[in-house]
Motif scaffolding. Structure first.
Motif, mmCIF file in Angstrom:
data_model
loop_
_atom_site.group_PDB
_atom_site.id
_atom_site.type_symbol
_atom_site.label_atom_id
_atom_site.label_comp_id
_atom_site.label_asym_id
_atom_site.label_seq_id
_atom_site.Cartn_x
_atom_site.Cartn_y
_atom_site.Cartn_z
ATOM 1 N N GLN A 37 0.852 -1.177 0.000
ATOM 2 C CA GLN A 37 0.000 0.000 0.000
ATOM 3 C C GLN A 37 0.898 1.241 0.000
ATOM 4 O O GLN A 37 2.035 1.190 0.458
ATOM 5 C CB GLN A 37 -0.904 0.011 1.233
ATOM 6 N N THR A 39 2.805 4.223 1.204
ATOM 7 C CA THR A 39 3.244 4.554 2.551
ATOM 8 C C THR A 39 2.985 6.029 2.850
ATOM 9 O O THR A 39 2.776 6.846 1.946
ATOM 10 C CB THR A 39 4.742 4.271 2.729
ATOM 11 N N ILE A 77 3.510 3.353 -6.801
ATOM 12 C CA ILE A 77 2.228 3.051 -6.157
ATOM 13 C C ILE A 77 1.170 2.634 -7.183
ATOM 14 O O ILE A 77 -0.027 2.601 -6.881
ATOM 15 C CB ILE A 77 1.721 4.239 -5.305
ATOM 16 N N ASN A 266 0.875 -6.316 -5.337
ATOM 17 C CA ASN A 266 1.054 -4.889 -5.674
ATOM 18 C C ASN A 266 2.518 -4.456 -5.643
ATOM 19 O O ASN A 266 2.828 -3.310 -5.285
ATOM 20 C CB ASN A 266 0.247 -3.992 -4.724
#
Length: 298
Positions: A37, A39, A77, A266
């Protein structure tokens, strides 16, 4: 013929959600990591860069660097469309950036725009002949573009720069499977035997050589990973390269599930994550071609 149609339909449904008629396979309960995820540090850095870009006193070189750094953050991301816009903006301000051409070449490869990818990597190498990744990335793009002999030239040259890197050996093996399948395994073994084998990735080579089973590899990853980050990264690699073998053997359902598992962590910056979506597109196209061939023969 009805069974073939069901198979293709099932694969198509599985691309989105899963197929209830698929057999319960060994991938029903695979080891998984908590997906990466964004940060807090990444989000703060993005906010700072956005504020910096509002300044009017930055010259073009500085602006180009700022856009490039924001592009890398967006890429890390998973915001790849925004990243590509930033990279293009950076390049428009400062056209002699080999790193920008390199990452754009990777993006072109992901979207199967191979001629554009070749040009981008050529530009990278014209600007920096010693760029650490452009030759490898061009070789991978040539592989996906079906130009296996040229891919082999690039990947052999890249391998010779570091014979102890397992991923250089793996990609060469994947190209050899297409060029010279009868000798691919022997060449893989030769490269394995001359390497120092200190990096974790050699476990995947051992799997390819039949010295390690799939369950042994996945159990080692699950039990030996020091934290979730390492677990996610190693599973991304393992699932992708497992998927490549199942895909090569035309076991489309297993390959499909493995590519989806490679995406699940991811780990956006790994080439294995980057190319899993491309592999899914290729898989669907191959399954459709096989169906059309079988229909025309029946």
């Amino acid at each position: 013929m009805i069974a073939n149609r069901l198979k293709i339909a099932c694969i198509a449904v599985m691309m989105l959600a899963g197929c209830s008629s698929a057999p319960q396979s060994k991938w029903a309960h695979p080891p998984m990591a908590v997906p990466f995820q964004p940060t807090i540090q990444q989000q703060i850095q993005l906010a700072r860069i956005d504020q910096l870009l509002k300044r009017s006193d930055l010259d073009n070189n500085t602006l180009a660097q700022v856009y490039y750094e924001r592009g890398l953050l967006h890429d890390s991301i998973g915001l790849r469309d925004l990243a590509r816009l930033d990279f293009n903006q950076s390049l428009s301000l400062k056209p002699d950036q080999p790193d920008v051409f390199n990452i754009l070449g990777v993006y072109f490869t992901q979207s199967a725009h191979f001629d554009a990818a070749y040009e981008a990597f050529d530009s990278t190498l014209e600007l920096n002949l010693r760029h650490p990744f452009a030759q490898r990335n061009r070789g991978i793009a040539l592989y996906y573009g079906g130009r296996y002999d040229l891919a082999h030239e690039d990947l052999v040259a890249h391998y010779q720069q570091n014979v102890n890197d397992p991923y250089r050996v793996i990609w060469l093996y994947l190209v050899d499977l297409e060029r010279t399948p009868d000798t691919a395994q022997d060449r893989l073994k030769q490269r394995y035997e001359v390497a120092e084998k200190q990096e974790w990735g050699w476990e995947i080579v051992r799997l390819y050589l039949g010295e390690l089973s799939e369950s042994e590899l996945l159990n080692r990853i699950a039990n030996e990973s020091e934290d979730n980050d390492i677990l996610a990264e190693r599973l991304t690699e393992a699932y992708f390269y497992l998927g490549k073998i199942y895909h090569h053997n035309r076991d489309y359902q297993s390959a499909l599930m493995l590519y989806k598992l490679a995406l699940s962590g991811n780990v956006y910056e790994f080439v294995e994550h980057r190319f899993s979506l491309l592999e899914l597109s290729r898989l669907m196209a191959e399954a459709k071609r096989e169906q059309e061939t079988e229909q025309s023969d029946s």
